[in-house]
Design a protein around this motif. Structure first.
Motif, mmCIF file in Angstrom:
data_model
loop_
_atom_site.group_PDB
_atom_site.id
_atom_site.type_symbol
_atom_site.label_atom_id
_atom_site.label_comp_id
_atom_site.label_asym_id
_atom_site.label_seq_id
_atom_site.Cartn_x
_atom_site.Cartn_y
_atom_site.Cartn_z
ATOM 1 N N ARG A 70 0.840 -1.193 0.000
ATOM 2 C CA ARG A 70 0.000 0.000 0.000
ATOM 3 C C ARG A 70 0.875 1.243 0.000
ATOM 4 O O ARG A 70 1.986 1.234 0.526
ATOM 5 N N PHE A 88 2.185 4.774 1.242
ATOM 6 C CA PHE A 88 2.384 5.370 2.561
ATOM 7 C C PHE A 88 1.562 6.651 2.625
ATOM 8 O O PHE A 88 1.820 7.600 1.905
ATOM 9 N N ASP A 89 0.522 6.675 3.468
ATOM 10 C CA ASP A 89 -0.342 7.856 3.503
ATOM 11 C C ASP A 89 0.054 8.814 4.627
ATOM 12 O O ASP A 89 0.782 8.466 5.541
ATOM 13 N N ALA A 115 -1.674 10.064 7.065
ATOM 14 C CA ALA A 115 -2.169 9.751 8.405
ATOM 15 C C ALA A 115 -1.184 8.876 9.164
ATOM 16 O O ALA A 115 -0.932 9.091 10.351
ATOM 17 N N LEU A 116 -0.619 7.902 8.486
ATOM 18 C CA LEU A 116 0.359 7.032 9.134
ATOM 19 C C LEU A 116 1.590 7.828 9.525
ATOM 20 O O LEU A 116 2.150 7.636 10.606
ATOM 21 N N HIS A 117 2.016 8.722 8.662
ATOM 22 C CA HIS A 117 3.170 9.567 8.978
ATOM 23 C C HIS A 117 2.911 10.366 10.251
ATOM 24 O O HIS A 117 3.761 10.459 11.122
ATOM 25 N N ARG A 140 0.867 9.630 12.740
ATOM 26 C CA ARG A 140 0.869 8.730 13.904
ATOM 27 C C ARG A 140 2.289 8.361 14.307
ATOM 28 O O ARG A 140 2.623 8.321 15.490
ATOM 29 N N LEU A 141 3.142 8.085 13.313
ATOM 30 C CA LEU A 141 4.538 7.747 13.631
ATOM 31 C C LEU A 141 5.268 8.931 14.237
ATOM 32 O O LEU A 141 6.040 8.779 15.192
#
Length: 108
Positions: free
Chosen positions: A78, A80-81, A83-85, A87-88
């Motif tokens: 998938r 890398f969006d 939102a994940l960035h 959160r990290l």
């Protein structure tokens, strides 16, 4: 475009040479480190620092696992969006990490 460095070293009677200081610095070489020579068909030769599996014993196994999983399940890949960035980034806050810095005695 960045100019290429053109350092020179001399071969001894035993075909040994000293790696120029600027090259040692660029490759982050230390005493006892190994270097690999990569030769192109054109005759151009590159050298690079060899990172042994002893330096990263778990990393090699993890990368092998990731490679096998990607080959077995390419449909799971998938993009890398954002939102994940976010959160990290929230997990590490503003921690500045220098992976090249030596460990302190208490961290070893």
């Amino acid at each position: 475009m960045t100019a290429l460095a053109k350092d020179v070293s001399k071969l001894t009677d035993w075909y040994q040479t000293t790696v120029p200081a600027s090259v040692r610095k660029q490759l982050k070489l230390g005493k006892g480190d190994q270097i690999r020579y990569c030769t192109e068909p054109s005759g151009r030769v590159y050298i690079e620092r060899v990172r042994s599996d002893e330096d990263y014993p778990v990393l090699g196994a993890f990368l092998d696992y990731v490679e096998a999983d990607i080959k077995a399940h390419p449909d799971r890949i998938r993009a890398f969006d954002g939102a994940l960035h976010g959160r990290l980034a929230a997990l590490v806050g503003n921690v500045d990490v220098n992976l090249d810095a030596p460990l302190s005695l208490e961290d070893e």
